[in-house]
Design an enzyme around this catalytic site. Structure first.
Site, PDB file in Angstrom:
ATOM      1  N   GLY A 260     -20.756   7.259  10.625  1.00 51.27           N
ATOM      2  CA  GLY A 260     -19.588   7.923  11.173  1.00 51.27           C
ATOM      3  C   GLY A 260     -19.347   9.244  10.476  1.00 51.27           C
ATOM      4  N   PRO A 261     -18.430  10.054  11.005  1.00 47.78           N
ATOM      5  CA  PRO A 261     -18.153  11.377  10.414  1.00 47.78           C
ATOM      6  C   PRO A 261     -17.531  11.252   9.028  1.00 47.78           C
ATOM      7  CG  PRO A 261     -16.618  10.876  12.188  1.00 47.78           C
ATOM      8  CD  PRO A 261     -17.637   9.791  12.208  1.00 47.78           C
ATOM      9  N   PRO A 262     -17.477  12.355   8.275  1.00 47.56           N
ATOM     10  CA  PRO A 262     -16.910  12.301   6.922  1.00 47.56           C
ATOM     11  C   PRO A 262     -15.427  11.955   6.938  1.00 47.56           C
ATOM     12  CG  PRO A 262     -18.138  14.349   7.282  1.00 47.56           C
ATOM     13  CD  PRO A 262     -17.998  13.693   8.604  1.00 47.56           C
ATOM     14  N   GLY A 263     -14.992  11.223   5.905  1.00 45.95           N
ATOM     15  CA  GLY A 263     -13.570  10.967   5.714  1.00 45.95           C
ATOM     16  C   GLY A 263     -12.981   9.829   6.506  1.00 45.95           C
ATOM     17  N   VAL A 264     -13.829   8.948   7.108  1.00 46.70           N
ATOM     18  CA  VAL A 264     -13.272   7.833   7.888  1.00 46.70           C
ATOM     19  C   VAL A 264     -13.173   6.548   7.067  1.00 46.70           C
ATOM     20  CG1 VAL A 264     -14.000   8.733  10.120  1.00 46.70           C
ATOM     21  CG2 VAL A 264     -15.548   7.268   8.845  1.00 46.70           C
ATOM     22  N   GLY A 265     -13.602   6.586   5.803  1.00 45.57           N
ATOM     23  CA  GLY A 265     -13.445   5.419   4.935  1.00 45.57           C
ATOM     24  C   GLY A 265     -14.686   4.572   4.780  1.00 45.57           C
ATOM     25  N   LYS A 266     -15.868   5.149   4.994  1.00 41.39           N
ATOM     26  CA  LYS A 266     -17.107   4.354   4.894  1.00 41.39           C
ATOM     27  C   LYS A 266     -17.348   3.885   3.451  1.00 41.39           C
ATOM     28  CE  LYS A 266     -19.756   7.622   6.437  1.00 41.39           C
ATOM     29  NZ  LYS A 266     -18.733   8.670   6.623  1.00 41.39           N
ATOM     30  N   THR A 267     -17.220   4.814   2.525  1.00 41.79           N
ATOM     31  CA  THR A 267     -17.495   4.469   1.126  1.00 41.79           C
ATOM     32  C   THR A 267     -16.401   3.584   0.546  1.00 41.79           C
ATOM     33  OG1 THR A 267     -18.642   6.573   0.847  1.00 41.79           O
ATOM     34  CG2 THR A 267     -17.971   5.437  -1.149  1.00 41.79           C
ATOM     35  N   SER A 669     -25.217  16.253  28.101  1.00 38.05           N
ATOM     36  CA  SER A 669     -24.102  15.532  28.726  1.00 38.05           C
ATOM     37  C   SER A 669     -23.145  16.434  29.512  1.00 38.05           C
ATOM     38  CB  SER A 669     -23.309  14.765  27.658  1.00 38.05           C
ATOM     39  OG  SER A 669     -22.761  15.652  26.719  1.00 38.05           O
ATOM     40  N   LYS A 712     -15.126  11.030  22.630  1.00 38.00           N
ATOM     41  CA  LYS A 712     -14.765  11.813  23.809  1.00 38.00           C
ATOM     42  C   LYS A 712     -13.446  11.328  24.411  1.00 38.00           C
ATOM     43  CE  LYS A 712     -19.492  13.223  24.811  1.00 38.00           C
ATOM     44  NZ  LYS A 712     -20.655  13.169  25.706  1.00 38.00           N
TER      45      LYS A 712
END
Length: 768
Positions: A260-267, A669, A712
């Site tokens: 996912g994009p940066p800053g979404v809480g993955k780490t 797309s 989207k």
């Protein structure tokens, strides 16, 4: 000299002057010469040989011989020795010899001092070493201490003894062999240190030591919800993992990849998962890693060799079933020393990591119980064999409602505590937060939102400090008495507190004056503790007014004054047109920062028979340019079908532009959006209001599936779009989205462009 050849000389034997053998002065001088010679003989072994030789060949000493001997063996120069030879007076000769011998003795003492200093300087380390060895020998004899090798062996045996039942047999065999080898090696050899370090790593690893896992699903759900809002896919997967472990009674390791994009809480969610499972947590980043040895370890033959990250992880956490977070797995490097992505194949393969072989340890390690969580921004850069071994969970990002919850429940609370501000000192309204999210922090993650909230609270902290506010504990006692009569709820009452031992108050009578400090109390159950004197009762109203003036005004952050704290808005409305004009249609795009809306604009450049052509601008990539060519071809076919007499495409040169010309764009797309834009211009009809679409188009008009459905959909909601057109193949992706993402959206799923044509160009009456 009588004759030169052969050399013949006439010798005259010199005889000493007559002297008295019993003369006290001569006796004393001779005794002093003998005493001095003894002192010198103590320090020089060479002089002892001289004495023995003299006694053997010359005989006993008398006074003249003593004087000659002393001068002979002294280190004086020739002239001084010559003086002794020429002196025929025995008394004077003895005195001359005594001077020479005394000088020699001083030189000998100086020599001893120099030798001692040099010896101490050179042999200090040797003496220390010698003393240490003697000390070890003494302790060993007394049974107080064993030697280094024995002590090391005992330490390693004690370590492994506790794990002997759980330790694999092949590891125990290697440890025994290495311990035997250690006893045979000299402590000073380089091989000794290699073996010692190897045994240190082998014995310190947690062989068979597993932490007790928590299989309580409700407890895990509670912990995951405490730390993160949303992320239902990730939480559901972890709860499934716990449920399977509960039914089996034991858990197996898994490899999960959060993309996912940066800053979404993955780490950060990795730590929460470890806490929910009651596992130890270890994180290491492989971003830019270009050396295979970081994962597989170095061979022990290298100087400074070390095991790989996984062995270091097991040593650090002390258990064999930790949660290992491998960060930035999509940014692996590739250097001259191998390909780390290929080395990770063994580590992240459930079938292989049961016998993971580290180059340094050279014994198989069981990593089958380890839960691996990897993070990546995009999965396109991850090699396919590695991607095949991981279970991908996509985290698309947060919609505005979710960001509001996160800001209120997590970010604002943590930032306020970090800045030392109390909740009652500041209020950030919902309108301010919404404006902050919409106009400053549109990216998918919340990292930038956190930075902006921190910026706001830092400025508030500065304001409060400039007003003289301090949240440090008060040093003065406050006397508060409960009120008998009820007071109005929420109204502030005034309480007086007495200053204890205030050096400024000199006269006890002055303490009775109404000059006491006023404190604001917001508890309704408290009332004024007034002084019993008439003066105190009279001044109560004045005290209230003074306290109200001193009360610090609460800082209010609203959408009106938000600019003062975070500056001018970064983002403006993506929606340029309220009603799109002819030739303009809104499309939906996916970016690494989340989703966004974009307009496809088409206009006529010139008209003339046979001048049909297409010009494209807007930093379009090769794929997007091909999509535009396909759209041009499909548009001509559809127009020929719908309006056979319309020669617009054959006779018009068109210019297609995608705004935000500085931003590179690519991807297939936007095909259906381009067709709609061209048909709108050709027919002179604007597209339907509040409509956005996305989908790849083939030459025959079929609509193919696209990616980034959630992003989207979020972008459409942000731009207040009511109707979205998606490819029919993406219906399942949309159905799996959370209800708060789908809420309020009218979504149409289409297979062919003819369906889009009906939806885009039907009038409002038909729509209703």
């Amino acid at each position: 000299m009588v004759e030169e050849d052969p050399l013949t000389v006439k010798v005259d034997h010199l005889k000493e002057n007559t002297y008295n053998k019993d003369d006290d002065v001569i006796k004393a001088t001779s005794f002093e010469v003998i005493s001095t010679l003894r002192e010198v003989l103590k320090t020089s072994s060479l002089w002892k040989d001289h004495v023995q030789t003299y006694i053997q060949h010359v005989g006993d000493f008398n006074y003249p011989r003593l004087a000659d001997f002393g001068a002979a063996i002294s280190g004086a120069n020739k002239l001084l020795c010559q003086e002794v030879l020429e002196e025929l007076d025995v008394d004077k000769r003895l005195k001359l010899t005594l001077e020479l011998v005394k000088k020699d003795m001083e030189i000998s003492k100086l020599q001893q001092a120099i030798a001692k200093a040099i010896e101490e300087k050179i042999s200090g380390d040797q003496r220390r070493y010698l003393l240490n060895e003697q000390l070890k020998a003494i302790k060993k004899e007394l049974g107080l201490e064993t030697d280094d090798k024995t002590a090391l062996s005992e330490k390693f045996r004690e370590r492994i003894e506790a794990k002997k039942d759980k330790c694999p047999p092949h590891v125990l065999q290697v440890i025994e062999e290495e311990l035997t080898k250690l006893q045979l090696l000299e402590a000073s050899s380089s091989e000794f240190n290699v073996t010692r370090n190897y045994l240190d790593w082998l014995t310190v690893l947690p062989w068979g030591n597993y932490s007790n896992e928590n299989f309580d699903v409700h407890h895990a759900q509670q912990i995951l919800d405490e730390d993160h809002y949303g992320l239902s896919d990730v939480k559901e997967r972890i709860l499934e993992f716990i449920a399977v472990g509960k039914l089996r009674g034991t858990s197996q390791g898994k490899i999960i990849c959060l993309s996912g994009p940066p800053g979404v809480g993955k780490t950060s969610i990795g730590r929460s998962i470890a806490r929910a499972l009651n596992r130890q947590f270890y994180r290491f980043s492989v971003g830019g890693l270009a050396d295979v040895a970081e994962i597989k370890g170095h061979r022990r033959t290298y100087v400074g060799a070390m095991p790989g990250k996984m062995v270091q992880c097991l040593k650090s956490v002390g258990t064999a079933n930790p949660l290992v977070l491998i960060d930035e797995i999509d940014k692996l490097g590739r250097g001259h020393s191998g390909d780390p992505a290929s080395a990770l194949l063994e580590l992240l393969d459930p079938e292989q990591n049961i016998n993971f072989l580290d180059h340094y340890l050279d014994v198989p390690i069981d990593l089958s119980k380890v839960l691996f969580v990897c993070t990546a921004n995009v999965i396109d850069t991850i090699p396919n064999p590695l991607l095949d071994r991981m279970e991908i969970i996509s985290i698309a990002g947060y919609i505005t409602d979710e960001k509001m919850h996160i800001a209120r429940d997590y970010l604002e609370k943590n930032t306020r505590e970090a800045c030392g501000i109390k909740p009652e000192q500041v209020e950030v309204t919902d309108a301010a937060l919404l404006a902050l999210i919409e106009n400053y922090c549109r990216e998918a993650g919340v990292r930038n939102l956190q930075k902006q909230i921190e910026k706001i609270y830092r400025k508030i902290a500065l304001q409060l400090v400039r007003q003289g506010v301090s949240n440090e504990p008060a040093l003065e006692a406050v006397i508060v008495t409960p009120s008998v009569e009820p007071t109005d709820g929420g109204s502030a009452t005034i309480v007086k507190d007495e200053k204890l031992n205030d050096p400024a108050v000199k006269d006890p009578e002055e303490a009775k004056e109404p000059s006491l400090k006023e404190t604001l109390v917001t508890e309704p159950a408290l009332s004024t503790d007034t002084l019993s004197t008439p003066e105190g009762n009279k001044d109560t109203d004045g005290v209230k007014e003074e306290a109200a003036d001193k009360a610090v005004k609460k800082v209010l952050i609203d959408s009106s004054n938000l600019d003062d704290f975070v500056g001018k808005p970064v983002f403006h409305a993506e929606r340029i047109y309220e009603q799109t004009p002819v030739g303009v249609v809104m499309g939906l795009a996916w970016t690494s920062m989340g989703g966004s809306t974009l307009y496809i604009e088409t206009t006529k450049v010139e008209e003339g028979e046979g001048k049909g052509a297409l010009v494209m601008t807007g930093q379009l990539g090769d794929v997007m340019k091909e999509s535009a060519q396909i759209a041009h071809t499909v548009s001509r076919a559809i127009l020929r079908d719908k309006e056979p007499d319309n020669k617009f495409f054959a006779d018009s040169k068109l210019h297609l532009h995608v705004p935000a010309g500085a931003t590179p764009k690519d991807g297939p797309s936007a095909g259906c959006t381009m067709i709609t834009s061209m048909l709108s211009l050709a027919m002179g009809k604007p597209a339907r209001k509040d409509l956005a679409m996305t989908g790849e188009v083939t030459l025959t008009g079929r609509i193919l599936p696209i990616g980034g459905v959630k992003e989207k959909a979020i972008a459409a909601r942000r731009s207040s779009i009511k109707t979205i057109i998606f490819p029919a193949a993406n219906k399942r992706d949309f159905d799996e989205l959370a209800d708060n993402v789908k809420e309020g959206l009218e979504v149409h799923f289409v297979d062919t462009y003819s369906e889009i044509y009906k939806l885009a160009f039907q009038n409002e009456t038909e729509t209703s």
